[in-house]
Each structure stands twice: as C-alpha cells, then as structure tokens.
Design a protein around this motif. Structure first.
Motif, short mmCIF file in Angstrom:
data_model
loop_
_atom_site.label_atom_id
_atom_site.label_comp_id
_atom_site.label_asym_id
_atom_site.label_seq_id
_atom_site.Cartn_x
_atom_site.Cartn_y
_atom_site.Cartn_z
N TYR A 129 0.85 -1.20 0.00
CA TYR A 129 0.00 0.00 0.00
C TYR A 129 0.88 1.25 0.00
O TYR A 129 0.64 2.21 -0.75
N THR A 130 1.93 1.25 0.81
CA THR A 130 2.83 2.40 0.90
C THR A 130 3.67 2.55 -0.37
O THR A 130 3.75 3.63 -0.96
N ASN A 131 4.27 1.44 -0.79
CA ASN A 131 5.19 1.50 -1.94
C ASN A 131 4.49 1.82 -3.25
O ASN A 131 5.05 2.51 -4.11
N SER A 132 3.26 1.32 -3.41
CA SER A 132 2.54 1.54 -4.68
C SER A 132 2.25 3.02 -4.94
O SER A 132 2.14 3.44 -6.09
N ALA A 133 2.13 3.80 -3.88
CA ALA A 133 1.86 5.25 -4.05
C ALA A 133 3.00 5.94 -4.79
O ALA A 133 2.79 7.00 -5.41
N HIS A 134 4.20 5.35 -4.76
CA HIS A 134 5.34 5.95 -5.45
C HIS A 134 5.22 5.81 -6.97
O HIS A 134 5.88 6.54 -7.71
N ILE A 135 4.42 4.86 -7.42
CA ILE A 135 4.30 4.61 -8.87
C ILE A 135 3.17 5.43 -9.48
O ILE A 135 3.02 5.53 -10.69
N LEU A 136 2.33 6.04 -8.62
CA LEU A 136 1.20 6.83 -9.13
C LEU A 136 1.73 8.10 -9.81
O LEU A 136 2.37 8.93 -9.17
N ASP A 137 1.44 8.24 -11.08
CA ASP A 137 2.01 9.34 -11.88
C ASP A 137 1.68 10.72 -11.34
O ASP A 137 2.54 11.58 -11.22
N SER A 138 0.40 10.94 -11.03
CA SER A 138 0.00 12.31 -10.67
C SER A 138 0.09 12.61 -9.17
O SER A 138 -0.35 13.66 -8.73
N LYS A 173 2.10 13.75 -6.11
CA LYS A 173 3.35 14.51 -5.98
C LYS A 173 3.83 14.70 -4.53
O LYS A 173 4.70 15.50 -4.27
N HIS A 174 3.26 13.97 -3.61
CA HIS A 174 3.58 14.25 -2.20
C HIS A 174 4.31 13.07 -1.55
O HIS A 174 3.99 12.65 -0.44
N GLN A 175 5.30 12.56 -2.26
CA GLN A 175 5.99 11.34 -1.81
C GLN A 175 6.68 11.48 -0.45
O GLN A 175 6.59 10.59 0.39
N ALA A 176 7.36 12.60 -0.24
CA ALA A 176 8.13 12.77 1.01
C ALA A 176 7.19 12.79 2.22
O ALA A 176 7.46 12.14 3.24
N VAL A 177 6.08 13.53 2.09
CA VAL A 177 5.10 13.61 3.19
C VAL A 177 4.46 12.23 3.41
O VAL A 177 4.29 11.78 4.55
N TRP A 178 4.16 11.57 2.30
CA TRP A 178 3.56 10.22 2.36
C TRP A 178 4.48 9.25 3.12
O TRP A 178 4.03 8.52 3.99
N ASP A 179 5.76 9.27 2.79
CA ASP A 179 6.70 8.35 3.44
C ASP A 179 6.87 8.67 4.92
O ASP A 179 6.97 7.76 5.76
N ARG A 180 6.91 9.95 5.24
CA ARG A 180 7.06 10.36 6.64
C ARG A 180 5.83 9.94 7.45
O ARG A 180 5.94 9.51 8.60
N TYR A 181 4.67 10.02 6.81
CA TYR A 181 3.42 9.63 7.47
C TYR A 181 3.32 8.11 7.59
O TYR A 181 3.16 7.56 8.68
N MET A 182 3.46 7.43 6.46
CA MET A 182 3.22 5.98 6.45
C MET A 182 4.30 5.19 7.18
O MET A 182 4.04 4.11 7.70
#
Length: 357
Positions: free
Chosen positions: A324-333, A335-344
C-alpha cells in the motif's frame, strides 16, 4: 553491671537491595520484616526477630534520608553524607525511577496534575500497587515532565543526562512525557488490550519522525510537540481518496502486487477503498487537537478492527501495508511522496506493534 558490646566502624553506607525494594514498593517496616522472615533471612544470619526489626528500621531511615538526593540524582554523586559506591548509586537511581507497567498504563496520557493524583487510591486498588508506591511513581513522572519541559534538544538525551537513567528507562519516560503533553486517549475499552510497551514503542516512532525535534535537533519545543507544518502538509494526501482515478489506480497496483501472496486477498481487494479512506482521513485531521488525542482509537477503529474481523494475520497486515505504501510511489500524478513516506513510516510501525494476532 558490665555490658559487652561489639562495635563495628565503617564508612560505606550499607544498603540491602531486597529491603530497598520493599521500601520502594511501599511496605511498612513490620510488613517488610514479615517478608524478610518468610524469605528465611533469620536462618541465614542466625539473628532474632528484634535484630531484624532494628535492621529494617535502620535501613528504612537511610532510604528516607537518601530520598531527596534521589529526586535530583546528580546530587547523589557529589554529596558527602553517604559513602555509596558508583555502581550502587546507579542501582538506587534506576530502581527509584522504575515503575509498574500496570500503574503507568492507568495514568498514561492523563494530565500529571492534582486531579489525577486524587485518583491514585482507586488506581492502586485496581492494579495492586500500594498507595505509597503509586505516589512515588506519579511524582517521578511529574518531576521528569517539569524538568524536561524547560529544556531544548532531544527528549531522551535530556532525561538521561538530568536523571542519570539507563537508555531503556529514559526512553520509557520520554514516552510518558510525550503522552502527557499530547494527552493521547489510552483509556477507552477498545484500547485496553494494548500494553504500556506497545504505546511506548509508538511514542518513540512519533517522537523520532513527527515532532519538531525530528527535523531540528535544538528546536525550542524539543521532542514533545508534533510538527505543525508537517501536520498541515498531511492535508495534501486527501487527493489519494478524493481523486477517483488515483484511488482506482492505487487499488489496482496494490491488488496486482498482492494477488497469489495471501489467503486474505479477496478481503483485501474488497476492503481496499474503506481502509485507504480510513488511513488518509486520520492523516488529514491531525491538525485538530481532538483528533491527535484520538489517534490510537482511530487506528484501531479504522484499520485494526476491520482487518481483525476479516481474520488477517500479522503477516497479512505487514504485506498489505508494505505494498500500500510502496505503490503510491508509482502513481504518476501523486506529488507528495516525502510527506507520504514520513506519514506511512510511522503508521506502519505503529500498526505492526498494535496488531496482536
């Protein structure tokens, strides 16, 4: 009438560790004597009950005189009244600040105030900890909280330096301070299965990743306040559930990665949207103080309980949240990867700890 006395003179303060523990546990002198007699101390020393009573009273007096020094541990090393070897000082301090997990579980997240102190009678009756011991433990929590409240820098390090505690105990106190400051709800029925160590682990994750101190080591608010800027940025994650295309794409990526790897796949696929909404909604509401307090209840209600009811194993939870966490990195549109990783990163660690099979 001539009386013969044997006199021994020495300068090292004699302290019996067993008696010290009985004193810390709130036993009266008479009760401590009974415990020592039951342990066979009279047979070991070939003494009578009067001598044992006298010895116990003498030790209790010594501990009472040491107590004010134990409340400011740095003073213990520099005083001349008691000759106590360094390794003994370490033991005295560590045990004085030790606490019962059952007791701390009852006060965790509550305000360290007179109101809570009034409840110590009830807490003692519920946990089987003596009132005297409850008071010592509560006063220790309060003392540590007050001292570190005024300090800059890393919370665990400040506690360790000022109270000369071991790393493990300093981390536990950091968790207690952090919970008291943010007033996290821990008393609700559905959280009762969680132990103090479960919460202490989660506190460590939050302190190390979501506080101002996680970004700036000498920040004014040290490690007890959550990073407000970060909490504001979490609102950006809402796009993962409000944008239907993004939600469908995320689901497709996660399900493709999970297919054939778990018996719970059907339930994971069916519940994906609800679980994702639950986790993202927790993130977007953390700017509200009440939602911060309900953080652990929300994790249990929005994620842990649904997974439990579908009989997921701990391994299933780990597998799901990783993809669930890693797949968000492949989503093209997205753009909030850093915040996502810090949260998840924190959410994953907390859920793994809180998910008891």
């Amino acid at each position: 009438m001539a009386v013969e006395l044997d006199v021994f003179v020495g300068n090292t303060t004699i302290m019996d560790e067993e008696v010290y523990q009985l004193w810390l546990d709130g036993y009266t002198v008479n009760d401590a004597v009974k415990v020592r007699m039951a342990g066979g101390v009279l047979d070991e020393c070939e003494a009578n009950q009067d001598v044992l009573l006298s010895d116990t009273m003498d030790q209790y007096r010594t501990f009472q005189m040491c107590e004010r020094l134990l409340q400011s541990p740095a003073k213990l090393a520099n005083q001349l009244l008691f000759q106590i070897p360094p390794h003994r000082q370490t033991m005295l301090i560590e045990r004085y600040y030790a606490f019962d997990d059952a007791f701390v579980r009852e006060v965790l997240g509550k305000k360290l105030s007179k109101g809570t102190k009034k409840d110590l009678d009830d807490i003692g009756a519920k946990t089987g900890v003596t009132l005297k011991s409850c008071r010592r433990q509560f006063d220790n929590f309060k003392r540590v909280f007050k001292v570190v409240e005024e300090l800059k820098g890393p919370l665990v390090e400040n506690i360790r330096q000022h109270f000369l505690l071991s790393d493990k105990l300093a981390r536990d106190y950091a968790a207690i301070v952090f919970f008291a400051n943010n007033r996290f709800e821990t008393g609700k029925k559905k959280l009762q299965y969680l132990t103090f160590q479960d919460f202490a682990f989660c506190a460590g994750q939050l302190i190390n990743n979501w506080t101002v101190g996680a970004v700036d080591n000498m920040a004014e608010d040290m490690d007890v306040d959550l990073d407000k800027e970060f909490l504001q940025e979490l609102k950006e994650l809402k796009v993962l559930i409000t944008d239907k295309d993004l939600l469908d794409q995320h689901k497709s990526l996660v399900c493709t990665a999970l297919r054939g790897k778990t018996k719970a796949f059907t339930e994971m696929e069916a519940n994906f949207k609800n679980l994702s909404r639950g986790l993202v909604n927790i993130a977007t509401k953390l700017t509200n103080t009440k939602d911060v307090r309900d953080f652990f209840i929300d994790l249990v209600e929005k994620f842990i309980e649904p997974c439990r009811s579908d009989r997921w194993t701990s391994a299933d939870v780990k597998l799901y949240l990783t993809h669930y966490t890693n797949s968000a990195h492949i989503l093209d549109s997205f753009k909030h990867q850093a915040v996502w990783d810090r949260y998840m990163g924190v959410i994953k660690s907390c859920i793994f700890k809180m998910y008891h099979d």
